[in-house]
Enzyme design. Structure first.
Site, short mmCIF file in Angstrom:
data_model
loop_
_atom_site.label_atom_id
_atom_site.label_comp_id
_atom_site.label_asym_id
_atom_site.label_seq_id
_atom_site.Cartn_x
_atom_site.Cartn_y
_atom_site.Cartn_z
N GLY A 136 1.10 79.89 -22.28
CA GLY A 136 2.36 79.51 -22.90
C GLY A 136 3.35 78.96 -21.92
O GLY A 136 3.19 79.14 -20.71
N GLY B 232 8.55 81.37 -19.16
CA GLY B 232 9.66 82.16 -19.70
C GLY B 232 9.47 82.64 -21.12
O GLY B 232 10.41 83.13 -21.75
N THR B 233 8.24 82.53 -21.64
CA THR B 233 8.05 82.95 -23.02
C THR B 233 7.66 84.43 -23.11
O THR B 233 7.44 84.95 -24.20
CB THR B 233 6.98 82.10 -23.73
OG1 THR B 233 5.90 81.93 -22.83
CG2 THR B 233 7.53 80.76 -24.14
N GLU C 293 30.12 58.90 -25.34
CA GLU C 293 29.62 60.14 -25.97
C GLU C 293 29.63 60.03 -27.49
O GLU C 293 28.65 60.39 -28.15
CB GLU C 293 30.45 61.35 -25.51
CG GLU C 293 30.39 61.63 -24.02
CD GLU C 293 28.99 61.68 -23.47
OE1 GLU C 293 28.06 62.11 -24.20
OE2 GLU C 293 28.81 61.28 -22.31
#
Ligand code: ADP
Ligand code: MG
Length: 583
Positions: free
Chosen positions: A174, A177-178, A396
């Site tokens: 994965g 950080g999962t 923006e």
């Protein structure tokens, strides 16, 4: 020290006294020492003196013989040579001592170096690990499968009776950080069996062959402790495809991997050892590692969905005082694409912002600030001129409007022109599509919209200030857009050139890319690719210009608000846009 047989009297005697004393016959005997400018004088009354004389003094000698004083020449050589040998012996001893010390320290070093081979797997027992499956939220499938692994270890009979083989290896796959490492820790905490954990990078050391022997050690230790779990984190650092690299380091890696494969084959089925490994690069793993009988079970740990994110947020706010207004569901909806680690970081940053404010409860403002910090970057104190602000605002807002037209009003999360460190101007935060993130599928339409949004800043400047007045404000977006267009043409086959992959930069890993042949492209095709890239970019810019021309009123209105307030949040954007937006 060599004349220690004399005990000298305190009273002094001078050279002239001595001459006189010799003549008057008071002296019993005189002791000479070759090459010394002193003599010892023994008086008849028993006094002893040490008297300085000239080097090679003849006068004393003459006088002494004249007066029949007893003369003795002491051979101090013997003494000197004794002294010399003493000195050399002590030098020798010092030398030996030094050698011993050096040998000792090097042997210590050596033993430390060879101690590398002893594996440094941490041996963790259940009492050491506090992590439980409850701490891992939002990955229910992975957690379920891993719970089954525990059953394999605890009740192997149940499976043996049915003739089933218990899997030897389980691979957690994965994005970073999962929660893969966290899941492994939870297994350690829940399983009640010994847990040996090592990071694959620890196998590879300075010395060739260390990795392999460490693998051997690890497995022999595991066999002693069986039933147990071996956890190898970041296995891709040794498990990469073999035979594709250059250099000694690579050979070492291959040896280590070979040893790992051997060990995996070596232990009998149902021996009570399960090897758990984690990686975020399953694509580069050696095929041999993945074949049945080794890491035959793969458990995917995905990025959490909306519900998962909410659960992870609540796990990480358990120990934090949240204000009652905070709705974690709302924050979960604002954090599409965040991993468990990102969410943990968000809650942590929120607590820090809260502490900075000296307030007791974490409120929405703190979480908002934390989210800004993580996604947009820290606010900088840079002062921008009104004119520059206007240019940035049009850039923006232009992006936000094209995004709203292409992906829906909901997809715009926030527009800000507050200067942030590390960026030229403002920032338009766009929520990624949940479906795209979970499925990983990229459509042609999606890429086109990305390109148009990226070029919308330039489009807005062109419309408002005119072709001649454009700035380089959107420089990053233009390079981002160009990269996407190139991928569309050369990788995904999304252009009139056709479904052909001319992508040469995948798998640029150590050594790998060096041997990879560049794809053969005719000059003709190459220039067609370039033309196509230019073509798509121009069309996309024109599309953005068209959209913004149609929405000129909205564009100016939003820029007005942005210049006044510096930030437009999701709610305000929706409110202002929903009536005026022309699709
Ligand atoms: P990786 O998948 O890269 O090994 P980690 O397991 O090391 O990720 O996760 C890092 C941190 O992120 C964890 O210590 C934990 O605080 C948090 N975290 C990640 N995933 C989750 C999750 N599913 N539930 C709760 N916390 C998570
Ligand atoms: Mg990890």
């Amino acid at each position: 020290m060599f004349r220690s047989k004399f005990s000298y009297s305190d009273s002094k005697s001078s050279y002239s006294d001595l001459l006189e004393d010799i003549e008057t016959g008071k002296i019993e005997s005189i002791f000479f020492y070759p090459r010394q400018r002193e003599i010892d004088v023994l008086y008849k009354n028993g006094d002893k003196f040490k008297i300085p004389i000239l080097y090679n003094d003849q006068l004393i000698l003459e006088k002494a013989t004249e007066n029949k004083v007893d003369l003795t020449v002491n051979n101090s050589r013997k003494e000197a040579s004794a002294a010399n040998s003493f000195a050399s012996i002590s030098l020798f001893l010092i030398f030996i001592l030094a050698i011993v010390l050096i040998l000792r320290s090097t042997s210590k070093l050596a033993s430390r170096a060879f101690g590398f081979t002893k594996n440094q797997a941490k041996f963790v027992t259940i009492d050491d690990v506090e992590t439980r499956f409850d701490d891992v939220a939002g990955v229910p499938e992975a957690a379920e499968e891993l719970k089954e692994v525990i059953t394999f270890l605890k009740e192997p009979k149940k499976f043996e009776n049915l003739g089933a083989k218990v899997p030897k290896g389980v691979l957690l796959i994965g994005p970073p950080g999962t929660g893969k490492t966290l899941l492994a820790k939870a297994i350690a905490g829940e399983s009640g069996v010994p847990f040996l954990s090592i990071s694959a990078s620890e196998f590879v050391e300075l010395f060739v062959g260390v990795g392999a022997s460490r693998v051997r050690d690890l497995f022999s230790k595991a066999k002693e402790k069986s039933p147990c779990i071996i956890f190898i984190d970041e296995i891709d650092s040794i498990g990469r495809q073999r035979g594709s690299g250059i250099g000694g380091g690579n050979d070492e890696r291959e040896q280590t991997l070979n040893q790992l494969l051997t060990e995996l084959d070596g232990f009998a089925d149902n021996s009570g050892i399960i090897v758990l490994a984690a990686t975020n690069r399953p694509d580069i793993l050696d095929a041999a590692l993945l074949r049945p009988g080794r890491f035959d079970r793969k458990i995917e740990v995905m990025l959490p969905d909306l519900d998962g994110r909410k659960k992870i947020l609540s796990v990480h706010s358990l120990s934090k005082p949240l204000s009652s207004e905070v709705d974690l569901g709302y924050w979960a909806s604002r954090t599409v694409g965040f991993s468990g680690a990102d969410l943990a970081n968000l809650m942590n940053e929120s607590a820090i912002h809260c502490a900075r404010d000296e307030s007791k409860l974490i409120s929405d403002i703190h979480i908002e600030n934390a989210l800004d910090k993580i996604t947009i970057g820290l606010r900088s104190s840079l002062i921008t001129s009104p004119n520059m602000k206007k240019i940035i605002a049009y850039n923006e807002v232009g992006r936000a409007i094209v995004c709203a037209v292409r992906n829906g009003i909901e997809s715009v999360d926030k527009i800000t022109i507050l200067p942030r460190s590390g960026s030229i101007g403002g920032y338009t935060k766009i929520c990624p599509d949940e479906d795209v993130i979970s499925s990983g599928l990229i459509s042609k339409k999606l890429l086109f919209s990305k390109i148009e949004i990226a070029l919308a800043g330039r489009a807005a400047e062109t419309i408002v200030f005119g072709e001649g007045e454009i700035t380089q404000c959107s420089i990053n977006d233009i390079s981002y857009a160009t990269n996407i267009v190139r991928e569309m043409v050369t990788k995904y086959g999304f252009s009139i050139i056709g479904p052909i992959s001319m992508d040469s930069d995948n798998e640029m890993y150590l050594g790998d890319g060096l041997f990879k042949r560049k794809p053969l492209i005719a000059e003709n095709t190459s220039s067609r690719i370039d033309n196509e890239i230019i073509n798509i970019s121009k069309i996309s810019l024109n599309n953005s210009i068209k959209i913004l021309k149609k929405n000129r009123v909205l564009l100016d209105k939003l820029v007005d608000i942005l210049l006044n307030q510096e930030t437009i949040d999701k709610k305000l954007f929706k409110l202002t846009t929903s009536e005026l937006l022309k699709v």
